[in-house]
Structure formats: structure tokens, C-alpha cells
Design a protein around this motif. Structure first.
Motif, PDB file in Angstrom:
ATOM      1  N   ARG A  40      -0.592   4.725 -26.255  1.00  0.00           N
ATOM      2  CA  ARG A  40      -1.399   4.881 -25.136  1.00  0.00           C
ATOM      3  C   ARG A  40      -3.017   4.964 -25.717  1.00  0.00           C
ATOM      4  O   ARG A  40      -3.180   5.478 -26.425  1.00  0.00           O
ATOM      5  CB  ARG A  40      -1.198   6.301 -24.594  1.00  0.00           C
ATOM      6  CG  ARG A  40       0.157   6.351 -23.961  1.00  0.00           C
ATOM      7  CD  ARG A  40       0.288   5.552 -22.770  1.00  0.00           C
ATOM      8  NE  ARG A  40       1.972   5.721 -21.959  1.00  0.00           N
ATOM      9  CZ  ARG A  40       1.989   5.328 -20.903  1.00  0.00           C
ATOM     10  NH1 ARG A  40       1.054   4.607 -20.106  1.00  0.00           N
ATOM     11  NH2 ARG A  40       3.314   5.158 -20.499  1.00  0.00           N
ATOM     12  N   ARG A  41      -3.797   4.576 -24.529  1.00  0.00           N
ATOM     13  CA  ARG A  41      -5.218   4.543 -24.956  1.00  0.00           C
ATOM     14  C   ARG A  41      -5.699   5.992 -24.719  1.00  0.00           C
ATOM     15  O   ARG A  41      -4.950   6.755 -23.818  1.00  0.00           O
ATOM     16  CB  ARG A  41      -6.005   3.655 -24.097  1.00  0.00           C
ATOM     17  CG  ARG A  41      -5.587   2.509 -24.321  1.00  0.00           C
ATOM     18  CD  ARG A  41      -6.281   1.364 -23.425  1.00  0.00           C
ATOM     19  NE  ARG A  41      -7.876   1.380 -23.972  1.00  0.00           N
ATOM     20  CZ  ARG A  41      -8.675   0.393 -23.567  1.00  0.00           C
ATOM     21  NH1 ARG A  41      -8.065  -0.560 -22.594  1.00  0.00           N
ATOM     22  NH2 ARG A  41      -9.713   0.374 -23.669  1.00  0.00           N
ATOM     23  N   GLY A  68       0.613  12.757 -39.921  1.00  0.00           N
ATOM     24  CA  GLY A  68       1.498  11.847 -40.146  1.00  0.00           C
ATOM     25  C   GLY A  68       2.406  11.779 -38.653  1.00  0.00           C
ATOM     26  O   GLY A  68       3.467  10.879 -38.814  1.00  0.00           O
ATOM     27  N   LEU A  69       2.046  12.387 -37.661  1.00  0.00           N
ATOM     28  CA  LEU A  69       2.561  12.420 -36.381  1.00  0.00           C
ATOM     29  C   LEU A  69       2.232  11.347 -35.518  1.00  0.00           C
ATOM     30  O   LEU A  69       3.153  10.675 -34.902  1.00  0.00           O
ATOM     31  CB  LEU A  69       2.628  13.682 -35.797  1.00  0.00           C
ATOM     32  CG  LEU A  69       3.030  14.757 -36.639  1.00  0.00           C
ATOM     33  CD1 LEU A  69       2.978  16.047 -35.795  1.00  0.00           C
ATOM     34  CD2 LEU A  69       4.910  14.612 -36.893  1.00  0.00           C
ATOM     35  N   VAL A  70       0.952  10.972 -35.699  1.00  0.00           N
ATOM     36  CA  VAL A  70       0.385   9.783 -34.802  1.00  0.00           C
ATOM     37  C   VAL A  70      -0.354   8.919 -35.694  1.00  0.00           C
ATOM     38  O   VAL A  70      -0.968   9.198 -36.490  1.00  0.00           O
ATOM     39  CB  VAL A  70      -0.588  10.595 -33.729  1.00  0.00           C
ATOM     40  CG1 VAL A  70      -1.308   9.660 -32.994  1.00  0.00           C
ATOM     41  CG2 VAL A  70       0.338  11.352 -32.688  1.00  0.00           C
ATOM     42  N   ALA A  71      -0.259   7.744 -35.186  1.00  0.00           N
ATOM     43  CA  ALA A  71      -0.893   6.403 -35.625  1.00  0.00           C
ATOM     44  C   ALA A  71      -1.935   5.987 -34.792  1.00  0.00           C
ATOM     45  O   ALA A  71      -1.985   6.006 -33.546  1.00  0.00           O
ATOM     46  CB  ALA A  71       0.023   5.534 -36.091  1.00  0.00           C
ATOM     47  N   ARG A  72      -3.262   5.988 -35.263  1.00  0.00           N
ATOM     48  CA  ARG A  72      -4.341   5.391 -34.530  1.00  0.00           C
ATOM     49  C   ARG A  72      -4.595   3.904 -34.950  1.00  0.00           C
ATOM     50  O   ARG A  72      -4.547   3.642 -36.059  1.00  0.00           O
ATOM     51  CB  ARG A  72      -5.600   6.030 -34.910  1.00  0.00           C
ATOM     52  CG  ARG A  72      -6.775   5.652 -34.084  1.00  0.00           C
ATOM     53  CD  ARG A  72      -8.045   6.464 -34.609  1.00  0.00           C
ATOM     54  NE  ARG A  72      -9.379   6.183 -33.954  1.00  0.00           N
ATOM     55  CZ  ARG A  72     -10.201   5.034 -34.175  1.00  0.00           C
ATOM     56  NH1 ARG A  72      -9.893   4.384 -34.990  1.00  0.00           N
ATOM     57  NH2 ARG A  72     -11.425   4.976 -33.306  1.00  0.00           N
ATOM     58  N   ARG A  73      -4.442   3.014 -33.595  1.00  0.00           N
ATOM     59  CA  ARG A  73      -4.503   1.631 -33.955  1.00  0.00           C
ATOM     60  C   ARG A  73      -5.923   1.152 -33.303  1.00  0.00           C
ATOM     61  O   ARG A  73      -6.004   1.224 -31.884  1.00  0.00           O
ATOM     62  CB  ARG A  73      -3.432   0.746 -33.613  1.00  0.00           C
ATOM     63  CG  ARG A  73      -2.257   1.492 -34.096  1.00  0.00           C
ATOM     64  CD  ARG A  73      -1.217   0.226 -34.555  1.00  0.00           C
ATOM     65  NE  ARG A  73       0.196   0.584 -34.884  1.00  0.00           N
ATOM     66  CZ  ARG A  73       0.444   1.152 -36.080  1.00  0.00           C
ATOM     67  NH1 ARG A  73      -0.527   1.439 -37.051  1.00  0.00           N
ATOM     68  NH2 ARG A  73       1.909   1.382 -36.222  1.00  0.00           N
ATOM     69  N   PRO A  78      -7.924  -9.140 -27.176  1.00  0.00           N
ATOM     70  CA  PRO A  78      -9.142  -9.794 -26.744  1.00  0.00           C
ATOM     71  C   PRO A  78     -10.374  -8.925 -26.423  1.00  0.00           C
ATOM     72  O   PRO A  78     -11.431  -9.340 -26.542  1.00  0.00           O
ATOM     73  CB  PRO A  78      -8.517 -10.456 -25.350  1.00  0.00           C
ATOM     74  CG  PRO A  78      -7.289  -9.637 -25.295  1.00  0.00           C
ATOM     75  CD  PRO A  78      -6.818  -8.908 -26.357  1.00  0.00           C
ATOM     76  N   THR A  79     -10.017  -7.526 -26.217  1.00  0.00           N
ATOM     77  CA  THR A  79     -11.195  -6.750 -26.049  1.00  0.00           C
ATOM     78  C   THR A  79     -11.093  -5.457 -27.056  1.00  0.00           C
ATOM     79  O   THR A  79      -9.883  -5.255 -27.438  1.00  0.00           O
ATOM     80  CB  THR A  79     -11.236  -6.387 -24.546  1.00  0.00           C
ATOM     81  OG1 THR A  79      -9.883  -5.557 -24.277  1.00  0.00           O
ATOM     82  CG2 THR A  79     -11.451  -7.167 -23.450  1.00  0.00           C
ATOM     83  N   ARG A  80     -12.000  -4.964 -27.478  1.00  0.00           N
ATOM     84  CA  ARG A  80     -11.981  -3.769 -28.252  1.00  0.00           C
ATOM     85  C   ARG A  80     -11.411  -2.624 -27.641  1.00  0.00           C
ATOM     86  O   ARG A  80     -11.775  -2.254 -26.633  1.00  0.00           O
ATOM     87  CB  ARG A  80     -13.496  -3.555 -28.698  1.00  0.00           C
ATOM     88  CG  ARG A  80     -13.463  -2.522 -29.796  1.00  0.00           C
ATOM     89  CD  ARG A  80     -14.722  -2.353 -30.439  1.00  0.00           C
ATOM     90  NE  ARG A  80     -14.801  -1.354 -31.121  1.00  0.00           N
ATOM     91  CZ  ARG A  80     -15.588  -0.245 -30.764  1.00  0.00           C
ATOM     92  NH1 ARG A  80     -16.030   0.110 -29.817  1.00  0.00           N
ATOM     93  NH2 ARG A  80     -15.323   1.015 -31.664  1.00  0.00           N
ATOM     94  N   ARG A  81     -10.483  -1.998 -28.286  1.00  0.00           N
ATOM     95  CA  ARG A  81      -9.753  -0.855 -27.821  1.00  0.00           C
ATOM     96  C   ARG A  81      -9.132  -0.046 -28.916  1.00  0.00           C
ATOM     97  O   ARG A  81      -8.432  -0.765 -30.008  1.00  0.00           O
ATOM     98  CB  ARG A  81      -8.650  -1.204 -26.773  1.00  0.00           C
ATOM     99  CG  ARG A  81      -7.379  -1.868 -26.828  1.00  0.00           C
ATOM    100  CD  ARG A  81      -6.655  -2.224 -26.064  1.00  0.00           C
ATOM    101  NE  ARG A  81      -5.195  -2.741 -26.216  1.00  0.00           N
ATOM    102  CZ  ARG A  81      -5.060  -3.639 -26.847  1.00  0.00           C
ATOM    103  NH1 ARG A  81      -6.063  -4.721 -27.114  1.00  0.00           N
ATOM    104  NH2 ARG A  81      -3.561  -4.312 -27.241  1.00  0.00           N
TER     105      ARG A  81
END
Length: 130
Positions: A40-41, A68-73, A78-81
Motif C-alpha cells: 500500500r502507498r 523487519g516487519l515492513v519493507a519500503r519499496r 512509470p511514475t515515482r511512488r
């Protein structure tokens, strides 16, 4: 494409601080539940977590990431997010969180009664609770 998060996912009259079982900070368990069905964003998370300030959500997400429970990607095409998703370790908390939620629902009236009783002023001759 994922279905949007339900804005009513968390009952606004249900105080999260009433439940004595916590996973991380006040918001961590709810954030984990929001990520249960996929990444989710930040803006998507704010829909059901409407009572949280952006700064607090950022802090909670960083703490969950640190643990270590959540990963940020970060995606650039095509668009920055930026998206957040549960790691395997974070997914392993879903069952204990569900158990804690079921317990709280079962004991909700008792929890409310205890909270209300502890906030009543002491009667004459009675020692006030702390």
C-alpha cells in the motif's frame, strides 16, 4: 489491481488504547492489518487510519521497517511512488493480531467497565486507584 482499503476498517468510536494487547506502538497493529492483502502507498494507509498524523504514520512505518516487519519499496517507473508491504516476519504477526482482536471483542464490555471504574473519583473513605 487491489481493492481500496475500507475507510471504515477501524471503528472510529473504538479507542485503540482500550485494548491492553499492543504490537509495537499504538498504530502498529492497525498498519500491519492494512498491509495484510498486499503493498500500500502512504496515502492509501491514511484512509482507514484517518486519526493518525502524517508524522506519526511515518514514524510508525519507520519503526516497523527497522524491526523487519515492513519493507519500503521505492519505484521510479512509470511514475515515482513508494509502497509499504509486510515482510515474512510481519506476516507472521497476522495470526497473533487476529487472536488479540478476537479476545478484545469477547471481553470488550469488561474492558470498558474496568476503564470507566478506574476513572471514577474516589468515594469518601476509599483510596483512589492509580
Amino acid at each position: 489491481m487491489r481493492a481500496p482499503l475500507d475507510p471504515e476498517m477501524f471503528d472510529p468510536v473504538c479507542p485503540t488504547d482500550l485494548t491492553p494487547i499492543r504490537f509495537g506502538d499504538k498504530w502498529a497493529g492497525m498498519i500491519i492489518r492494512c498491509l495484510e492483502h498486499g503493498p500500500r502507498r502512504f496515502s492509501e494507509l491514511r484512509v482507514p487510519l484517518r486519526g493518525i498524523a502524517a508524522k506519526t504514520l511515518t514514524k510508525s512505518l519507520r519503526t516497523l521497517e527497522r524491526d523487519g516487519l515492513v519493507a519500503r519499496r521505492a519505484h521510479s517507473e512509470p511514475t515515482r511512488r513508494v509502497e509499504y508491504e509486510l515482510t515474512a516476519l510481519g506476516r507472521s504477526l497476522l495470526q497473533p493480531i487476529a487472536a488479540a482482536c478476537a479476545w478484545a471483542q469477547e471481553h470488550w464490555d469488561e474492558l470498558i467497565d474496568a476503564r470507566e471504574a478506574s476513572s471514577l473519583p474516589a468515594r469518601p473513605g476509599q483510596v483512589a486507584r492509580r
